[in-house]
Scaffold this motif. Sequence first.
Motif, PDB file in Angstrom:
ATOM      1  N   ASN A  11       0.787  -1.433   0.113  1.00 41.13           N
ATOM      2  CA  ASN A  11      -0.202   0.068   0.177  1.00 41.13           C
ATOM      3  C   ASN A  11       0.551   1.250   0.153  1.00 41.13           C
ATOM      4  N   ALA A  12       2.249   1.434   0.537  1.00 36.29           N
ATOM      5  CA  ALA A  12       3.039   2.425   0.288  1.00 36.29           C
ATOM      6  C   ALA A  12       3.543   2.622  -0.266  1.00 36.29           C
TER       7      ALA A  12
ATOM      8  N   LEU B 287       1.197   4.154  -2.778  1.00 38.59           N
ATOM      9  CA  LEU B 287       0.576   5.976  -2.258  1.00 38.59           C
ATOM     10  C   LEU B 287       1.642   6.667  -3.297  1.00 38.59           C
ATOM     11  N   SER B 288       3.208   5.990  -2.498  1.00 39.24           N
ATOM     12  CA  SER B 288       4.535   7.050  -3.275  1.00 39.24           C
ATOM     13  C   SER B 288       4.560   7.281  -4.980  1.00 39.24           C
TER      14      SER B 288
ATOM     15  N   THR C 153       1.632   6.997  -6.630  1.00 37.19           N
ATOM     16  CA  THR C 153       0.486   7.536  -7.125  1.00 37.19           C
ATOM     17  C   THR C 153       0.730   9.206  -6.656  1.00 37.19           C
ATOM     18  N   VAL C 154       1.417   9.433  -5.020  1.00 34.29           N
ATOM     19  CA  VAL C 154       2.207  11.008  -5.257  1.00 34.29           C
ATOM     20  C   VAL C 154       3.131  11.127  -6.411  1.00 34.29           C
TER      21      VAL C 154
ATOM     22  N   THR D 116       1.592  12.271  -9.172  1.00 30.90           N
ATOM     23  CA  THR D 116       0.122  13.049  -9.021  1.00 30.90           C
ATOM     24  C   THR D 116       1.604  14.565  -9.079  1.00 30.90           C
TER      25      THR D 116
END
Length: 146
Positions: A76-77, A80-81, A83-84, A87
């Motif tokens: 998940n991390a 998320l990283s 995606t960040v 983005t």
Amino acid sequence: MAGILVAVFWAILVSFLALVLVRLAQTLKQTTRLVAEVTEQAVPLLSDASATVRSAQTQLDRVDAIASDVQEVTSNASALSSTVASTFGGPLVKVAAFGYGVRQAIGRKKTPEPPAPDRRTVIVGRTLPSARRAKRNGRSSRGSKD
């Protein structure tokens, strides 16, 4: 006389065999007692070992559950990283580049540019307009000799 010798020999032999049998009986009794004591001590040890193995299995199950949770959190991390990064990465790079450009522009305005040195360019076979004016005014294009 020979009969007496044979009888004495057999008596000694039987006595020796009786003594060996008595010692063997004592050894068997001690062995039986030792096996009984080992059995009495081994049964509780085996039950303790069984309980320890069950406890270790329970702990291993817990560790396995924790490891699977950690693996899920790690994935998940990572998601998320990424995606960040996708983005905000591009726009942040553009903002940083713009800020750098603005700083460079402001820095150039604050420091005055030094005046360009007066250089004369000589092209073989041609006379530049500045050199023509100098000749008209009486100066040589090569510079004055003082």
